[in-house]
Write a protein that holds these residues in place. Structure first.
Motif, PDB file in Angstrom:
ATOM      1  N   UNK A 182       0.842  -1.206   0.000  1.00 36.37           N
ATOM      2  CA  UNK A 182       0.000   0.000   0.000  1.00 36.37           C
ATOM      3  C   UNK A 182       0.877   1.256   0.000  1.00 36.37           C
ATOM      4  N   UNK A 183       1.943   1.221   0.800  1.00 37.06           N
ATOM      5  CA  UNK A 183       2.859   2.368   0.877  1.00 37.06           C
ATOM      6  C   UNK A 183       3.542   2.582  -0.477  1.00 37.06           C
ATOM      7  N   UNK A 184       4.016   1.502  -1.100  1.00 31.99           N
ATOM      8  CA  UNK A 184       4.675   1.618  -2.404  1.00 31.99           C
ATOM      9  C   UNK A 184       3.722   2.163  -3.469  1.00 31.99           C
ATOM     10  N   UNK A 185       2.472   1.670  -3.451  1.00 31.76           N
ATOM     11  CA  UNK A 185       1.478   2.154  -4.421  1.00 31.76           C
ATOM     12  C   UNK A 185       1.232   3.648  -4.205  1.00 31.76           C
ATOM     13  N   UNK A 186       1.194   4.071  -2.941  1.00 35.21           N
ATOM     14  CA  UNK A 186       0.979   5.483  -2.606  1.00 35.21           C
ATOM     15  C   UNK A 186       2.130   6.372  -3.071  1.00 35.21           C
ATOM     16  N   UNK A 187       3.365   5.865  -2.931  1.00 32.61           N
ATOM     17  CA  UNK A 187       4.554   6.612  -3.375  1.00 32.61           C
ATOM     18  C   UNK A 187       4.489   6.830  -4.892  1.00 32.61           C
ATOM     19  N   UNK A 188       4.148   5.760  -5.630  1.00 30.14           N
ATOM     20  CA  UNK A 188       4.050   5.856  -7.087  1.00 30.14           C
ATOM     21  C   UNK A 188       2.943   6.829  -7.498  1.00 30.14           C
ATOM     22  N   UNK A 208      10.962  -1.395  -6.966  1.00 31.46           N
ATOM     23  CA  UNK A 208      10.822  -0.472  -5.835  1.00 31.46           C
ATOM     24  C   UNK A 208       9.854   0.637  -6.223  1.00 31.46           C
ATOM     25  N   UNK A 209       9.434   1.418  -5.228  1.00 36.25           N
ATOM     26  CA  UNK A 209       8.669   2.645  -5.481  1.00 36.25           C
ATOM     27  C   UNK A 209       9.606   3.807  -5.232  1.00 36.25           C
ATOM     28  N   UNK A 210       9.511   4.857  -6.059  1.00 36.87           N
ATOM     29  CA  UNK A 210      10.460   5.967  -5.925  1.00 36.87           C
ATOM     30  C   UNK A 210       9.827   7.274  -6.366  1.00 36.87           C
ATOM     31  N   UNK A 211      10.332   8.382  -5.809  1.00 37.94           N
ATOM     32  CA  UNK A 211       9.877   9.713  -6.213  1.00 37.94           C
ATOM     33  C   UNK A 211      10.893  10.761  -5.757  1.00 37.94           C
ATOM     34  N   UNK A 212      10.723  11.981  -6.264  1.00 38.48           N
ATOM     35  CA  UNK A 212      11.531  13.091  -5.757  1.00 38.48           C
ATOM     36  C   UNK A 212      11.132  13.351  -4.311  1.00 38.48           C
ATOM     37  N   UNK A 213      11.997  14.041  -3.575  1.00 38.29           N
ATOM     38  CA  UNK A 213      11.695  14.351  -2.180  1.00 38.29           C
ATOM     39  C   UNK A 213      11.714  15.855  -1.977  1.00 38.29           C
ATOM     40  N   UNK A 214      10.737  16.367  -1.235  1.00 37.93           N
ATOM     41  CA  UNK A 214      10.700  17.801  -0.978  1.00 37.93           C
ATOM     42  C   UNK A 214      10.284  18.562  -2.222  1.00 37.93           C
ATOM     43  N   UNK A 215      10.850  19.754  -2.399  1.00 41.02           N
ATOM     44  CA  UNK A 215      10.447  20.601  -3.515  1.00 41.02           C
ATOM     45  C   UNK A 215      10.928  20.062  -4.855  1.00 41.02           C
ATOM     46  N   UNK A 216      11.868  19.115  -4.845  1.00 41.78           N
ATOM     47  CA  UNK A 216      12.421  18.621  -6.100  1.00 41.78           C
ATOM     48  C   UNK A 216      13.356  19.650  -6.703  1.00 41.78           C
TER      49      UNK A 216
END
Length: 369
Positions: free
Chosen positions: A276-282, A316-324
Motif C-alpha cells: 500500500x505504501x509503495x502504491x501510494x509513493x508511485x 521499488x517505489x520511488x519519487x523526488x523528495x521535498x520541492x524537487x
C-alpha cells in the motif's frame, strides 16, 4: 542539567519528505516526513562581556554581539545566520515573559547536513538549526520544554525568516522518526502573534495542526539518492503559488488528489502494508508530475527521473523528495530484495546513495538531562 554555567549541547536531526510535497503548504493537507541521523549541533556556554555565534561551516561569517539592556545588539551588518538569530530573539522573548534574566553567551553551531564541500543535500538544515538553537537556549535559561512547545517556538522563529513553507521540516526535527504532518493556518498564526503574548500562543492548540508518529512496516527499507545539484525550496514554492492563482481549478484538483493519496499512504503505515505504501509513493509521483506540467516548475529533473526509473525497474517505489528541482529522491523497497544492481546503475548515472538512517523518535526528557 542544573545551573547554566556549564556547556550546554543540543542537537536536532535533518529530514526528508516522503510524500505530500507542495500540497502540505496549504492548511490541513497531509504529508509524510522522516527524520534522519544527521544533525545540527548547537553548544552554548556563558560569556563575560561579548557573546559570539560561530559556525564550523561558515567561519568567516562569525557574528559578534553585546547586550544593551535586555536587547541583543548585532555588531556585524551582514550575516548568514538569520535562522539562528531569529531563534535566539524568539526564545529570549519567551524566556523574558517567564521572568528569566538575560545573559551573554557563546553559541557554536556544527552541521552534518551539508556535503563536505558545502553543497546542500536538502535535508532541512535551516529547520534543524532553528530547533537545536531553541532547544539549547531553553536549557540555558532553564525553561521546561515539551515537544509541542519546542515545535511552536521553532515554527514561529523559522516562519519569521522564511515567510513560506509548511514547517513540516521543523516538526520532523522536533519529533524524530516517521511522522504524518498537517500544517496549521499560518494566517491565523500571524494575526494571533500580533495580539497575544508568546506564552499564550505556545500554550494553546493551533488550528489544523496535526503531528502523528508513524511506524513503518518491518520489511520497509528506505534508500536515499542524491543528484548532486542543490535546489531552493522557497523559490520553487513561490513559483507554484504563482501558477496556483492563475489555474485555480487545476490546482484544487491537485490538492484533492494529494490528500486522497496521502490518506491511503498513512493507512498503509497504520496497517503495516508495504505494498500500500509503495502504491501510494508511485501515485504521489504521478500527482506531482501533473503539478509540474501545469505550473511549469521542474520538480523531477532528468537526474531525479533517471534515479526513480532505475528504482522502479528494480521492483521499488520511488519519487523526488521535498520541492524537487534537484537534491534528493527517495526509494521504498522490500528489505529482503538485493539492491546491489540498483546502486550500481545509480553510480553509472551520477547518482549518489546517501548512507543515512532514520533517526528514532525523540525523547526530550532523556535528551535534556
Amino acid at each position: 542539567m542544573k545551573g547554566n554555567d556549564h556547556l550546554i549541547t543540543a542537537k536536532a536531526p535533518g529530514k526528508l519528505y516522503i510524500a505530500g510535497e507542495y500540497a502540505v503548504v496549504e492548511t490541513g493537507y497531509p504529508s509524510i516526513i522522516v527524520a534522519l541521523d544527521q544533525f545540527v549541533t548547537v553548544e552554548i556556554s556563558r560569556s563575560k562581556s561579548f557573546g559570539s555565534i560561530v559556525s564550523k561551516q561558515y567561519r568567516e561569517d562569525s557574528v559578534f554581539w553585546r547586550r544593551q539592556g535586555d536587547q541583543m545588539i548585532l555588531d556585524n551588518r551582514d550575516n548568514t545566520f538569520n535562522y539562528i538569530i531569529s531563534a535566539i530573539r524568539l526564545t529570549e522573548e519567551y524566556a523574558q515573559t517567564l521572568g528569566r534574566r538575560m545573559a551573554v553567551y557563546d553559541l557554536r553551531v556544527n552541521s552534518d547536513l551539508d556535503s563536505p564541500n558545502g553543497k546542500k543535500y536538502g535535508l532541512g538544515s535551516s529547520a534543524a538549526v532553528t530547533v537545536a538553537t531553541v532547544k539549547a537556549l531553553c536549557e540555558f535559561y532553564q525553561i521546561p520544554l515539551t515537544k509541542s512547545k519546542l515545535f511552536k517556538l521553532s515554527a514561529i522563529a523559522h516562519l519569521d525568516v522564511q515567510g513560506n513553507g509548511s514547517l513540516g521540516d521543523v516538526a520532523a526535527s522536533v519529533y524524530g522518526g516517521w511522522i504524518a504532518y498537517q500544517s496549521f493556518d499560518r494566517n491565523w498564526l500571524m494575526a494571533a502573534h500580533r495580539q497575544q503574548s508568546l506564552t499564550e500562543l505556545v500554550d494553546q492548540p493551533w488550528p489544523n495542526l496535526t503531528i502523528t508518529q508513524l511506524t513503518p512496516p518491518e520489511n520497509l527499507r528506505l534508500i536515499i539518492g542524491w543528484t548532486g545539484s542543490p535546489a531552493s525550496t522557497s523559490h520553487l514554492v513561490d513559483k507554484v503559488a504563482i501558477s496556483k492563482s492563475r489555474q485555480h481549478e487545476t490546482y484544487n484538483q491537485f490538492l484533492i488528489d494529494s490528500k486522497r493519496c496521502l490518506n491511503d499512504l498513512i493507512d498503509g503505515f497504520k496497517n503495516g502494508s508495504l505494498s500500500t505504501i509503495q502504491a501510494g509513493i508511485q501515485k504521489n509521483r504521478e500527482i506531482l508530475k501533473r503539478l509540474a506540467d501545469f505550473s511549469k516548475v521542474q520538480i523531477e529533473t532528468p537526474t531525479l527521473k533517471k534515479m526513480c526509473d532505475i528504482a522502479v525497474a528494480h521492483s521499488a517505489a520511488a519519487k523526488s523528495s521535498g520541492a524537487g528541482g534537484g537534491d534528493c529522491g527517495i526509494v521504498v523497497i522490500d528489505k529482503n530484495q538485493n539492491i546491489k544492481s540498483l546502486i550500481k546503475r545509480w553510480e553509472e548515472n551520477g547518482i549518489t546513495r546517501l548512507s543515512l538512517r532514520v533517526h528514532p523518535v525523540i525523547d526530550l526528557a532523556k535528551e535534556t538531562k
